[in-house]
Design an enzyme around this catalytic site. Structure first.
Site, short mmCIF file in Angstrom:
data_model
loop_
_atom_site.label_atom_id
_atom_site.label_comp_id
_atom_site.label_asym_id
_atom_site.label_seq_id
_atom_site.Cartn_x
_atom_site.Cartn_y
_atom_site.Cartn_z
N GLU A 127 30.58 35.36 31.55
CA GLU A 127 30.15 35.73 32.91
C GLU A 127 28.78 36.38 32.81
OE1 GLU A 127 32.56 38.29 35.32
OE2 GLU A 127 34.43 37.21 34.88
N ARG A 152 35.01 27.69 34.86
CA ARG A 152 35.96 28.74 34.48
C ARG A 152 36.74 29.10 35.73
NH1 ARG A 152 35.52 34.69 33.87
NH2 ARG A 152 36.94 35.41 32.24
N TRP A 154 28.67 33.80 37.07
CA TRP A 154 29.56 34.31 38.11
C TRP A 154 28.77 34.41 39.41
CZ3 TRP A 154 34.75 35.56 37.94
CH2 TRP A 154 35.26 36.14 39.10
N ASN A 170 41.03 38.18 31.43
CA ASN A 170 39.70 38.57 31.86
C ASN A 170 39.45 40.06 31.62
OD1 ASN A 170 37.16 37.98 33.53
ND2 ASN A 170 38.05 39.71 34.65
N GLU A 171 38.32 40.39 30.97
CA GLU A 171 37.87 41.78 30.78
C GLU A 171 39.06 42.70 30.51
OE1 GLU A 171 35.45 42.64 34.22
OE2 GLU A 171 34.05 41.01 33.77
N HIS A 191 30.51 39.39 28.69
CA HIS A 191 30.11 39.35 30.09
C HIS A 191 28.87 40.21 30.25
CE1 HIS A 191 34.39 38.17 31.68
NE2 HIS A 191 33.91 37.34 30.76
N TYR A 196 26.17 41.96 32.61
CA TYR A 196 25.72 42.45 33.91
C TYR A 196 24.69 43.55 33.67
CZ TYR A 196 29.40 39.57 35.97
OH TYR A 196 30.17 38.51 36.34
#
Length: 438
Positions: A249, A78, A278, A153-154, A220, A222
């Site tokens: 991610e 990516r 990531w 992205n995001e 994503h 996290y």
């Protein structure tokens, strides 16, 4: 009257013909495309992304990274690009695609400027990101077998996350109206983490906006996803709705409050979901770097986990068939005995109508270990409902248990136990667990 009937018949035949032309089989899709919950290539072969993110827009000179990422086993990269609103503009799209193709990597291209829109004042809108892709269309046209376009992205922060629905649907529509046939990827709001569940609960609107029915959702993961239960529940909901999803991610559990990367990769493997970790190198916070200074010979702890772990890239990636990769699944290799391996024993300590309590003992081998993972498969539909002294997750009949922070370190020959409650119906046979030291 007969003439009228003939005219009506002709109209009906024309209408039926138009419907027949409109409803095309999925095999008619161009290049990489969605089929049910899966991503498949033009030939219908399933493709599961296994790769990493590369921050190209900030390190345009690091072109050797594409070959280095491939050499470590990845099948996808990516690539971070800029639309010019905050970074870039990235006008080297053709060169990036060429690097991906030379190194037999599927290329996910993303416009990073949209990060946190609505909360981050400098961020670009998704509409502006689409304008960037339109400006690069000449480089993208004809690359549908090799390129996935991650629109932005995001794209929405934590301010009015609900705006994601219309903004994303309109971006998809605009991409299609401008002739893009590529597989499109759309990120969740809340800086990609969807903690308010806007994407989880409203994604059908976005998927329906795509006239080509060729959009994959991206989450994503996290610190919002720091427990196995939260990860499994989130993935279960997409699976139940039949929505295509990738983990675009994620980071790693460098402390107890961070993302549970082990559950992410294990669940992704069990479900056939793609993941893109990531990131390769160059983060301002180097805890998320997989290599030191972009050097593939200096993998960090995070790099070793994602490339060399039991559910990591080397163990699970399969090259796209467009590059000559095999069209049959690669069998999972039998682990080579290791003096640091562990063993596990399973026993039922109590049973009643419809329920039971079980205990698993984990014992280190001839050397000390720093962590363990125990897996087993139920033969009779049993389900684990509650556990203690281990983080337990399940996918179908397969169960995975991982140590807690306080019982992973075991001296040579030492042991620990964890227990759980479960349900059963008809039979409660005892499975044979296997243990791997990590």
């Amino acid at each position: 009257m007969r003439r009228t009937l003939l005219t009506l018949s002709a109209v009906l035949l024309t209408a039926v013909a138009s419907i027949m032309v409109y409803v095309q089989p999925s095999s008619a899709a161009t290049g990489l495309h969605v089929s049910g919950t899966k991503i498949v290539e033009a030939n219908g072969q399933e493709f599961v992304m296994r790769g990493v993110n590369h921050p190209h827009v900030w390190y345009t000179g690091q072109t050797s990274s594409f070959a280095n990422i491939k050499a470590l086993g990845a099948n996808t990269v990516r690539v971070v690009l800029g639309s010019g609103k905050r970074w870039g503009p990235s006008t080297d799209v053709a060169s990036v695609i060429s690097l991906c193709k030379q190194n037999k990597l599927i290329c996910v291209l993303e416009a990073h400027d949209t990060t946190g829109y609505g909360e981050e004042g400098a961020a670009a809108s998704l509409d502006e990101a689409v304008n960037y892709w339109i400006s690069q269309k000449s480089a993208l046209a004809g690359q549908e077998n090799y390129v996935v376009i991650n629109i932005g992205n995001e794209p929405i922060g934590n301010t009015n996350a609900a705006q994601w629905i219309d903004a994303t649907a309109n971006a998809v529509k605009k991409m299609r109206a401008n002739g893009f046939e590529h597989l499109l990827m759309v990120d969740a709001p809340n800086w990609g983490q969807d903690w308010q569940y806007v994407m989880r609960d409203n994604a059908q609107t976005v998927l329906d906006a795509d006239t080509r029915h060729n959009t994959v959702l991206s989450i994503h993961m996290y610190s919002v996803f720091n427990t196995a239960a939260g990860i499994v529940d989130y993935l279960n909901r997409f699976q139940a709705k039949g929505w295509p999803l990738v983990i675009g991610e994620f980071g790693w559990r460098f402390n107890s409050g961070e993302v549970d990367d082990e559950t992410i990769v294990a669940e992704a493997r069990a479900r056939g979901i793609g993941y893109l970790a990531w990131s390769w190198s160059g983060n301002s916070d180097p805890i998320l770097d997989m290599t030191l200074g972009f050097d593939p010979n200096q993998l960090t702890t995070w790099g070793k986990r994602i490339f060399e772990g039991p559910n990591g890239i080397k163990a699970t990636a399969k090259e796209a068939t467009i590059f000559g990769g095999t069209t049959t699944p690669t069998p999972t290799p039998t682990p080579t005995p290791n003096p640091q391996d562990c063993s596990a024993t399973y026993k039922v300590v109590g049973q009643w109508a419809g329920g039971f309590q079980a205990e698993v003992r984990v014992t280190a081998g001839s050397s000390a270990i720093k962590g363990w993972t125990v897996t087993w498969t139920y033969a009779n539909g049993q389900v684990v409902t509650n556990a203690w002294n281990a983080t337990v997750s399940g996918s179908g009949s397969s169960v995975t248990a991982r140590n807690m922070s306080y019982n992973g370190n075991l001296a040579a020959g030492a042991g620990t136990t964890f227990g759980f409650l479960g349900s059963w119906n008809g039979s409660n046979s005892v499975p044979t667990p296997s243990c791997t030291a990590v």
